[in-house]
Design an enzyme around this catalytic site. Structure first.
Site, PDB file in Angstrom:
ATOM      1  N   TYR A   1      -2.302  -0.475  10.259  1.00 26.77           N
ATOM      2  CA  TYR A   1      -2.396  -0.855   8.845  1.00 26.77           C
ATOM      3  C   TYR A   1      -1.089  -0.522   8.120  1.00 26.77           C
ATOM      4  CZ  TYR A   1      -4.000  -1.059   4.015  1.00 26.77           C
ATOM      5  OH  TYR A   1      -4.117  -1.357   2.680  1.00 26.77           O
TER       6      TYR A   1
ATOM      7  N   SER B   1       0.854  -1.194   0.000  1.00 24.20           N
ATOM      8  CA  SER B   1       0.000   0.000   0.000  1.00 24.20           C
ATOM      9  C   SER B   1       0.885   1.237   0.000  1.00 24.20           C
ATOM     10  CB  SER B   1      -0.865   0.008   1.260  1.00 24.20           C
ATOM     11  OG  SER B   1      -1.490   1.263   1.419  1.00 24.20           O
TER      12      SER B   1
HETATM   13  O1  NJP Z   1     -10.395  -4.583  -0.893  1.00 24.54           O
HETATM   14  P1  NJP Z   1     -11.545  -5.667  -0.829  1.00 24.54           P
HETATM   15  P2  NJP Z   1      -9.216  -4.325  -1.956  1.00 24.54           P
HETATM   16  N1  NJP Z   1      -8.352 -14.745   4.048  1.00 24.54           N
HETATM   17  O2  NJP Z   1     -12.115  -5.531   0.540  1.00 24.54           O
HETATM   18  C1  NJP Z   1      -9.794 -10.851   1.158  1.00 24.54           C
HETATM   19  C2  NJP Z   1      -4.761  -3.364  -0.621  1.00 24.54           C
HETATM   20  N2  NJP Z   1      -4.996  -1.928  -0.767  1.00 24.54           N
HETATM   21  O3  NJP Z   1      -9.435  -5.000  -3.230  1.00 24.54           O
HETATM   22  O4  NJP Z   1     -12.052 -13.570   2.363  1.00 24.54           O
HETATM   23  C3  NJP Z   1      -8.499 -14.641   2.717  1.00 24.54           C
HETATM   24  O5  NJP Z   1     -12.453  -5.554  -2.004  1.00 24.54           O
HETATM   25  C4  NJP Z   1     -11.269 -10.613   0.905  1.00 24.54           C
HETATM   26  O6  NJP Z   1     -11.920 -11.844   0.633  1.00 24.54           O
HETATM   27  P3  NJP Z   1     -12.937 -12.616   1.642  1.00 24.54           P
HETATM   28  C5  NJP Z   1      -5.373  -4.000   0.593  1.00 24.54           C
HETATM   29  O7  NJP Z   1      -4.597  -3.804   1.748  1.00 24.54           O
HETATM   30  C6  NJP Z   1      -6.219  -1.426  -1.068  1.00 24.54           C
HETATM   31  O8  NJP Z   1      -9.019  -2.867  -1.959  1.00 24.54           O
HETATM   32  O9  NJP Z   1     -13.888 -13.302   0.715  1.00 24.54           O
HETATM   33  N3  NJP Z   1      -8.876 -13.540   2.100  1.00 24.54           N
HETATM   34  C7  NJP Z   1     -11.221  -9.778  -0.359  1.00 24.54           C
HETATM   35  O10 NJP Z   1     -11.204 -10.607  -1.490  1.00 24.54           O
HETATM   36  C8  NJP Z   1      -5.409  -5.448   0.163  1.00 24.54           C
HETATM   37  O11 NJP Z   1      -4.174  -6.062   0.447  1.00 24.54           O
HETATM   38  C9  NJP Z   1      -6.387  -0.045  -1.197  1.00 24.54           C
HETATM   39  O12 NJP Z   1     -13.574 -11.572   2.520  1.00 24.54           O
HETATM   40  C10 NJP Z   1      -9.130 -12.465   2.862  1.00 24.54           C
HETATM   41  C11 NJP Z   1      -9.883  -9.054  -0.250  1.00 24.54           C
HETATM   42  O13 NJP Z   1      -9.121  -9.669   0.792  1.00 24.54           O
HETATM   43  C12 NJP Z   1      -5.606  -5.376  -1.340  1.00 24.54           C
HETATM   44  O14 NJP Z   1      -5.355  -4.030  -1.706  1.00 24.54           O
HETATM   45  C13 NJP Z   1      -5.319   0.783  -1.031  1.00 24.54           C
HETATM   46  C14 NJP Z   1      -9.007 -12.488   4.244  1.00 24.54           C
HETATM   47  C15 NJP Z   1     -10.070  -7.596   0.089  1.00 24.54           C
HETATM   48  O15 NJP Z   1     -10.759  -7.037  -0.970  1.00 24.54           O
HETATM   49  C16 NJP Z   1      -6.984  -5.762  -1.835  1.00 24.54           C
HETATM   50  O16 NJP Z   1      -7.977  -4.976  -1.189  1.00 24.54           O
HETATM   51  C17 NJP Z   1      -4.097   0.255  -0.720  1.00 24.54           C
HETATM   52  C18 NJP Z   1      -8.606 -13.698   4.840  1.00 24.54           C
HETATM   53  N4  NJP Z   1      -8.475 -13.832   6.177  1.00 24.54           N
HETATM   54  C19 NJP Z   1      -3.935  -1.104  -0.594  1.00 24.54           C
HETATM   55  N5  NJP Z   1      -9.334 -11.263   4.727  1.00 24.54           N
HETATM   56  C20 NJP Z   1      -7.699   0.585  -1.513  1.00 24.54           C
HETATM   57  N6  NJP Z   1      -8.726  -0.161  -1.831  1.00 24.54           N
HETATM   58  O17 NJP Z   1      -7.787   1.834  -1.506  1.00 24.54           O
HETATM   59  C21 NJP Z   1      -9.656 -10.513   3.664  1.00 24.54           C
HETATM   60  O18 NJP Z   1      -3.093   1.107  -0.551  1.00 24.54           O
HETATM   61  N7  NJP Z   1      -9.533 -11.228   2.535  1.00 24.54           N
END
Ligand code: NJP
Length: 241
Positions: A151, A138
């Site tokens: 974070y 990030s």
């Molecule tokens: O968010 P979101 P993003 N085991 O909430 C999964 C980084 N980032 O696409 O398990 C397995 O739509 C969750 O899946 P589910 C951020 O830090 C973002 O933005 O089904 N999976 C979902 O698919 C992250 O590393 C921004 O709930 C787990 C996914 O993670 C990445 O981008 C800015 C889980 C999250 O998808 C993707 O996030 C930045 C687990 N225990 C960095 N817990 C931004 N959006 O602005 C969660 O700098 N997931």
């Protein structure tokens, strides 16, 4: 090309967009996340468009789930070319809120989840003498702001781990770390603090870029010739300070 690409956090946002884009370019996808219903729907969507995707319920805080995801790639496709460690959690809040449960979650998902992926895929990449780790950090890794201490700390850790991995990986294993700025996903809703949530949602609606912008950066790194290692990619909205 027809690389075999496993993606964690593939059920929404950046991971989902990356799966769709890579599948449209011929990659064979192995989708992991906890929400299996969303993974199944995504795999169907990819298949309907002529692509190939399998999926497995994967909680990245469970080391065995990462091993199972990598094993699924090997069983179904005979190899794993890329692991996109994208799953992340961002329930940000001021430290005074003492949401220690959420601190734990961020460390477990963002840091240990990435380590579990490395532990599962590195031996496979070694035996194949090729492989590629693509990991989502990030822009918070470049500077902490209030409410984002934990974070940002996890994302600094991801950067350090991936740079260490790059140095140890040798010529056969590529390492790319992606640093997204504000991306339009459900991520902003994760905060348990109403003021923080409202502030982040407002900023998101004003300046965030679509997840596909990050997907294109991932595709760029993956599609380079084997001797080209794109190590760090920063993608921010032009409007982000
Ligand atoms: O968010 P979101 P993003 N085991 O909430 C999964 C980084 N980032 O696409 O398990 C397995 O739509 C969750 O899946 P589910 C951020 O830090 C973002 O933005 O089904 N999976 C979902 O698919 C992250 O590393 C921004 O709930 C787990 C996914 O993670 C990445 O981008 C800015 C889980 C999250 O998808 C993707 O996030 C930045 C687990 N225990 C960095 N817990 C931004 N959006 O602005 C969660 O700098 N997931």
């Amino acid at each position: 090309d027809d690389k075999v690409v496993a993606i964690t956090g593939a059920s929404s946002g950046i991971g989902e967009a990356t799966a769709v884009l890579l599948a449209s370019r011929g990659a064979r996808l192995v989708l992991g996340a906890r929400r299996s219903d969303r993974l199944a729907a995504l795999a169907d969507r990819i298949s309907a468009a002529g692509g190939t995707a399998v999926h497995a319920r994967t909680d990245v805080t469970r080391r065995e789930d990462l091993h199972a995801l990598v094993a699924l790639a090997q069983e179904r496709f005979g190899r794993l070319d890329v692991l996109v460690g994208n799953a992340g959690a961002g329930p940000i809040s001021p430290l005074d809120d003492l949401r220690v449960d959420e601190w734990d979650e961020m460390v477990d998902v963002n840091v240990k989840g990435v380590l579990h992926g490395i532990a599962a895929a590195l031996p496979v990449f070694r035996s194949q003498q090729s492989g590629h780790f693509v990991t989502t950090s990030s822009t918070a890794a470049f500077g902490v702001v209030p409410s984002m201490a934990v974070y940002a700390g996890t994302k600094v850790a991801v950067r350090a781990i991936c740079e260490g991995l790059r140095q140890e990986a040798g010529p056969a294993v590529r390492v790319t770390t992606v640093f997204p700025g504000f991306v339009h996903t459900g991520f902003a809703e994760a905060s348990s603090n109403p003021e923080v949530r409202a502030r982040i949602a407002g900023m998101r609606d004003e300046i965030a870029i679509p997840p596909d912008a990050i997907a294109r950066a991932v595709a760029f790194a993956i599609e380079q010739p084997a001797e080209v290692d794109v190590n760090e990619i920063v993608v921010r909205p032009t409007a982000q300070a």
